[in-house]
Design an enzyme around this catalytic site. Structure first.
Site, PDB file in Angstrom:
ATOM      1  N   ILE A  49      84.333   1.678 -68.976  1.00 15.22           N
ATOM      2  CA  ILE A  49      84.183   0.359 -69.598  1.00 15.22           C
ATOM      3  C   ILE A  49      84.398   0.451 -71.106  1.00 15.22           C
ATOM      4  O   ILE A  49      83.872   1.353 -71.763  1.00 15.22           O
ATOM      5  CB  ILE A  49      82.778  -0.228 -69.311  1.00 15.22           C
ATOM      6  CG1 ILE A  49      82.624  -0.455 -67.806  1.00 15.22           C
ATOM      7  CG2 ILE A  49      82.559  -1.539 -70.071  1.00 15.22           C
ATOM      8  CD1 ILE A  49      81.231  -0.815 -67.380  1.00 15.22           C
ATOM      9  N   HIS A  51      83.149  -1.260 -73.888  1.00 14.68           N
ATOM     10  CA  HIS A  51      82.066  -2.206 -74.146  1.00 14.68           C
ATOM     11  C   HIS A  51      82.389  -3.087 -75.344  1.00 14.68           C
ATOM     12  O   HIS A  51      82.999  -2.639 -76.312  1.00 14.68           O
ATOM     13  CB  HIS A  51      80.772  -1.444 -74.422  1.00 14.68           C
ATOM     14  CG  HIS A  51      80.305  -0.640 -73.250  1.00 14.68           C
ATOM     15  ND1 HIS A  51      79.688  -1.203 -72.161  1.00 14.68           N
ATOM     16  CD2 HIS A  51      80.385   0.687 -72.989  1.00 14.68           C
ATOM     17  CE1 HIS A  51      79.402  -0.258 -71.274  1.00 14.68           C
ATOM     18  NE2 HIS A  51      79.817   0.899 -71.759  1.00 14.68           N
ATOM     19  N   LYS A 246      72.184   1.677 -69.718  1.00 17.36           N
ATOM     20  CA  LYS A 246      72.599   0.341 -69.328  1.00 17.36           C
ATOM     21  C   LYS A 246      72.301   0.024 -67.871  1.00 17.36           C
ATOM     22  O   LYS A 246      72.540  -1.075 -67.414  1.00 17.36           O
ATOM     23  CB  LYS A 246      74.084   0.167 -69.633  1.00 17.36           C
ATOM     24  CG  LYS A 246      74.369   0.278 -71.131  1.00 17.36           C
ATOM     25  CD  LYS A 246      75.834   0.011 -71.456  1.00 17.36           C
ATOM     26  CE  LYS A 246      76.117   0.118 -72.947  1.00 17.36           C
ATOM     27  NZ  LYS A 246      76.238   1.501 -73.424  1.00 17.36           N
ATOM     28  N   ARG A 305      76.429  13.116 -69.041  1.00 20.54           N
ATOM     29  CA  ARG A 305      76.417  12.602 -70.413  1.00 20.54           C
ATOM     30  C   ARG A 305      75.715  13.632 -71.293  1.00 20.54           C
ATOM     31  O   ARG A 305      74.736  14.240 -70.862  1.00 20.54           O
ATOM     32  CB  ARG A 305      75.595  11.330 -70.524  1.00 20.54           C
ATOM     33  CG  ARG A 305      75.823  10.253 -69.502  1.00 20.54           C
ATOM     34  CD  ARG A 305      74.732   9.200 -69.757  1.00 20.54           C
ATOM     35  NE  ARG A 305      74.782   8.095 -68.821  1.00 20.54           N
ATOM     36  CZ  ARG A 305      74.236   8.111 -67.620  1.00 20.54           C
ATOM     37  NH1 ARG A 305      73.620   9.181 -67.172  1.00 20.54           N
ATOM     38  NH2 ARG A 305      74.307   7.040 -66.849  1.00 20.54           N
ATOM     39  N   ILE A 329      77.916  12.416 -77.902  1.00 19.80           N
ATOM     40  CA  ILE A 329      78.795  11.240 -77.748  1.00 19.80           C
ATOM     41  C   ILE A 329      78.684  10.766 -76.293  1.00 19.80           C
ATOM     42  O   ILE A 329      79.534  11.059 -75.455  1.00 19.80           O
ATOM     43  CB  ILE A 329      80.259  11.557 -78.122  1.00 19.80           C
ATOM     44  CG1 ILE A 329      80.353  12.335 -79.434  1.00 19.80           C
ATOM     45  CG2 ILE A 329      81.083  10.270 -78.168  1.00 19.80           C
ATOM     46  CD1 ILE A 329      79.987  11.569 -80.677  1.00 19.80           C
ATOM     47  N   CYS A 390     101.965   9.227 -50.846  1.00 22.56           N
ATOM     48  CA  CYS A 390     100.621   8.673 -50.634  1.00 22.56           C
ATOM     49  C   CYS A 390     100.767   7.266 -50.086  1.00 22.56           C
ATOM     50  O   CYS A 390     101.303   6.389 -50.745  1.00 22.56           O
ATOM     51  CB  CYS A 390      99.839   8.668 -51.948  1.00 22.56           C
ATOM     52  SG  CYS A 390      98.334   7.683 -51.904  1.00 22.56           S
TER      53      CYS A 390
END
Lengths: 469, 406
Positions: A49, A51, A246, A305, A329, A390
């Site tokens: 995302i 943000h 979040k 993270r 980060i 594929c």
């Protein structure tokens, strides 16, 4: 002996953005990564995302860099030919005060935000839990493929003179006067400055550099990937944030799949999916949308993270001049990456003027997305674009071979998957796995059994059957 | 391109449907995504195929070859290999192949795409994602087609037939198959496969047992496994570690319906709802083989596809008789599904294909319409892993038909 202006250690999205920026300034730069591809750590396993920036506490680096990064994203994606899904985001809840708090943060961070009432909210997301009656709408929130974005930045850097060394584990770093001497598995590198953007490996590199080590916490985030057309999720949907982050969100990817997650649990550096984690996601996702059918999931993954205090750490090393440290980060790291790169070139003391005549990168365009005319043309000269590899994602052998001819010389099945989506569909490689392996073996002139799934050691077979005596 | 019948999928179902459609008089285009016809049979090099259809024991490639030569000799069948169907919309079939994207217009379409394997993602397998977690079908392709050994120390999750076959195959190639774990209390595989592939090679099969977690960074390094309770939740106190380098998954098959237009499907089989003519809710769309329901014997696939091909051909030629009232057929006590899902009111015989919910010993299978018994069949020993056929006279039925264990 070539002395580079800068060495960037760690080919995640942050390292890639810094490498790209430095090269665009006309400086000589090397990007090092120990893995066999870029974006194989946190940058391949996150929510994807971009943000809008209403969430971070005003005044922090996170707030400043998120907002600036999100602003830079569209133009960089356009330049790189990387798809952005401008779907917007909703934070949904039943507590108007809390939404108002976020709204005010958004205003302070200068982000476009609106408060939506129940009616408007449920019109946009009809399948939402009925008890959710208020929402914050951030129209500038977007989704992106975090790995294609990273790969694009790296490859654009390469065609403009940057050097990338993969599988380049670092064994020692010393300093001779102003010059760093970096011993890697791919040879010795000399450089005037070093950027430590090694993510979860930050302290390991800091120790080799003799620069500041940090107290880093690793937290695992687990996700479900849903098949296309199986969720009615038109935009990213967050619950109200907590201290842990979040929360478990629902988001549409650029490819039409959906991610549901992440968890946030302390962990070591192992990207494993756990039963506790998956059960937690199921339970929390149902609070947002009660009728999510988890039988439509096609994959689960986890990412790590790195957290270092409340804010990003981006600083010049006081201990070792010439070193820039980047630690912790975590989210919104992807959104901030382009702005982090700007900040780092500033810390390195470079002027912000980009060099002239920068080369444009050829975007990744699969056969199925070419125009009718391009398809006809390419089939005339290369029939491999008429061979299906594929079936779920409609990727041809020509698409795979073209990817193998790109500047970044990748050689793993997962690297192909990130670039083409082959193997990412509902059969998860059941049909294409061996076809991709053969294409890699053919193009790289290596034996089938030595093709890798991802990193060194992940060879796809242990030998030939009935090996000849 | 224009034709009368398009058959999608060049495995046993597709080839038989195409042959039968052609024999019935239609011009046929047979579309296959792989380089050759035969489908998954090409990698099933073990024997046991054809006992019912050809009355002799063949290997998978031999079974496929018999139909392939007939298809290739049939001038009314145009075969497109290396061609993927990307969309089906109102009798128009979009394909992607050596000329890029093209369209075929037809009067009838037969879906014969078989099924795909359930993956680690479908069962939310916990742990890491190293190399060495492969579905049984991929393992079979790597070993039998590519000639590569997938590992040396193997664990098999699920006791589906391909998993059992691969246990034997990998053992014969020198690997050590340490165990087969089955989360249920019975196997979904054929009894003959459990005997011939596991028992004959002393490979242990553990019921009510599953893998809790896969361990390993680049290659699989082992699994934590243990027993599950009646809700399939792991019982942590039974957790054990087993060192291995490969996990083969044989955890079920899913009818490959994704390309099918919005068709009503059955919750139990995952395949389309069809009538006696193998016709779906869209009259021009027919289904047969594993896309309709997962078969355990390819011989039954061939027979079913011949029927579907014939009816599709008749439909395309405008010769499919219009029918009387449609009578729903439903699975009653002890039966998980019955095919077809409806029959037409009238005279004659109809053959039901069904699976049992649980193991059955010395019981009667009955088909009833209200109080009226339409047929009865004695089942000496039936298991969910083996499909049953049940032929009845439909005379006298005028309403819903229930098929159940008495």
């Amino acid at each position: 002996m070539k002395i580079f202006d800068c060495v960037v250690i760690g080919g995640g999205v942050v390292g890639a953005a810094i490498f790209n920026k430095i090269v665009r300034l006309g400086k000589s730069c090397v990007l090092l990564d120990k893995a066999s591809d870029v974006a194989t750590g946190a940058s391949k396993a996150n929510s994807g995302i971009v943000h809008a920036g209403y969430d971070p506490k005003p005044g922090t680096l996170k707030a400043k860099l998120n907002v600036r990064g999100a602003k830079l994203f569209p133009q960089i994606c356009k330049r790189l030919g990387v798809k952005l899904n401008c779907c917007g985001a909703l934070v949904v809840g039943d507590d108007k005060e809390k939404i108002l708090e976020l709204y005010n943060r958004g205003l302070q961070n200068k982000v476009k935000v609106e408060i939506w009432d129940k009616k408007k909210l449920h019109e946009k997301v009809p399948k939402l839990n009925a008890n959710l009656n208020v929402a914050l709408w951030a129209e500038d929130s977007k989704t992106v493929s975090p790995y294609l974005f990273t790969i694009g930045l790296v490859e654009e850097g390469m065609i403009n003179g940057g050097k990338v060394l993969l599988e380049a584990d670092i064994s020692a770093i010393s300093k001779d006067g102003d010059v760093f001497k970096i011993e890697t598995q791919r040879g010795m590198i000399y450089s005037k400055s070093v950027v430590n953007s090694a993510g979860a490996g930050y302290n390991q590199i800091a120790r080799l550099l003799g620069s500041e080590t940090k107290k880093i916490q690793l937290r695992r985030g687990e996700y479900f990937v849903f098949d296309k057309n199986t969720l009615d999720v038109p935009c990213t949907i967050f619950p109200l944030p907590t201290d842990l982050g979040k929360g478990v969100l629902l988001t549409p990817t650029v490819d039409g799949n959906f991610l549901v997650g992440p968890t946030s649990a302390p962990s070591d550096d192992v990207t494993a999916v756990t039963k506790t984690g998956l059960d937690e996601i199921r339970q929390k996702a149902h609070l947002l949308m009660p009728d999510i059918d988890f039988r439509n999931t096609i994959r689960q993954f986890s990412g790590i993270r790195t957290i270092c205090g409340d804010d990003f750490v981006i600083e010049k090393s006081r201990k070792v001049p010439g070193v820039v440290n980047l630690a912790g980060i975590c989210s919104p790291g992807l959104s901030s990456a382009p702005a982090i790169a700007e900040m780092v070139i500033n810390l390195l003391g470079y002027s912000t003027k980009e060099k002239d005549n920068l080369k444009k990168i050829q975007p990744y365009v699969m056969f199925k997305n070419m125009s009718k005319r391009q398809q006809k043309e390419i089939l005339k000269t290369d029939p491999s674009f008429g061979q299906i590899v594929c079936k779920c994602e409609k990727i041809t052998k020509g698409d795979i071979l073209a990817v193998l001819k790109r500047p970044l010389k990748i050689k793993s099945v997962d690297a192909i998957k990130r670039r083409t989506n082959a193997g990412m569909g509902r059969c998860q490689g059941g049909f294409c796995f061996t076809k991709v392996v053969k294409a890699i073996a053919q193009e790289r002139k290596i034996e089938y059994k030595n093709v890798l799934k991802e990193n060194r050691g992940s060879f796809v077979a242990v030998g030939d059957i009935r090996e000849e005596e | 391109m224009k034709t009368q019948v398009v058959v999608i999928g060049g495995g046993p179902a597709g080839m038989c449907a195409a042959l039968s459609a052609s024999k019935t008089g239609a011009k046929v285009v047979l579309v296959e995504r792989d380089e050759v016809l035969g489908g998954i049979l090409n990698q099933c090099i073990h024997n046991g195929f054809g006992l019912h259809y050809f009355h002799e024991e063949l290997t998978g490639p031999e079974f496929a070859h018999r139909f392939r030569i007939m298809v290739e000799a049939d001038k009314n069948i145009k075969v497109l290999t290396n061609t993927l169907v990307t969309k089906i919309e109102d009798k128009k079939v979009q394909i992607m192949g050596k000329n890029g994207f093209e369209e075929i217009e037809a009067q009838a379409v037969v879906l014969a795409m078989g099924c795909r394997e359930r993956t680690a993602g479908n069962i939310s397998l916990c742990g890491t994602r190293p190399m060495g977690i492969v579905t049984a079908g991929v393992a079979q392709k790597m070993v039998n087609i590519d000639g590569k050994m997938i590992g040396k120390d193997i664990v098999i999750l699920g006791s589906g037939d391909i998993g059992l076959i691969m246990a034997r195959r990998l053992t014969l190639e020198g690997a050590k198959v340490h165990a087969v774990f089955e989360i249920n209390s019975t196997s979904s595989g054929l009894r003959r496969n459990i005997m011939q592939c596991l028992e004959d090679f002393d490979i242990p099969l553990f019921f009510n047992t599953t893998i809790f977690e896969v361990v390993g960074k680049d290659r699989v390094e082992g699994v934590y496994y243990g027993q599950v309770d009646k809700n399939f939740q792991p019982i942590e106190s039974t957790r054990k570690f087993l060192k291995c380098d490969t996990v083969v998954l044989s955890v079920g098959l899913i009818p490959e319906m994704y390309i099918a237009p919005d068709t009503i499907t059955c919750k139990t089989t995952g395949g389309a709802i069809v009538n006696e003519f193998y016709q779906t809710d869209k009259p021009w769309l027919f289904c047969c083989g594993n896309i309709l329901h997962v078969h355990d014997l390819v011989d039954n696939v061939a027979l079913e596809a011949e029927q579907a091909g014939k009816f599709a051909s008749l439909y395309a030629l405008g010769k499919l008789p219009t029918q009387s009232k449609s009578l729903p057929v439903v699975a009653g006590e002890g039966v998980s599904y019955v095919l077809p899902y409806s029959v037409f009111e009238g005279q004659g015989k109809v053959e039901f294909k069904l699976r049992l919910k649980t193991k059955v010993v010395r019981k009667n299978l009955v088909a009833k319409c209200g109080a009226n018994i339409l047929g009865k069949k004695f089942v000496l020993a039936g298991v969910p892993g083996e499909m049953l056929k049940f032929e009845i006279e439909k005379n006298g039925a005028s309403d819903k038909i229930v098929v159940e264990i008495e």
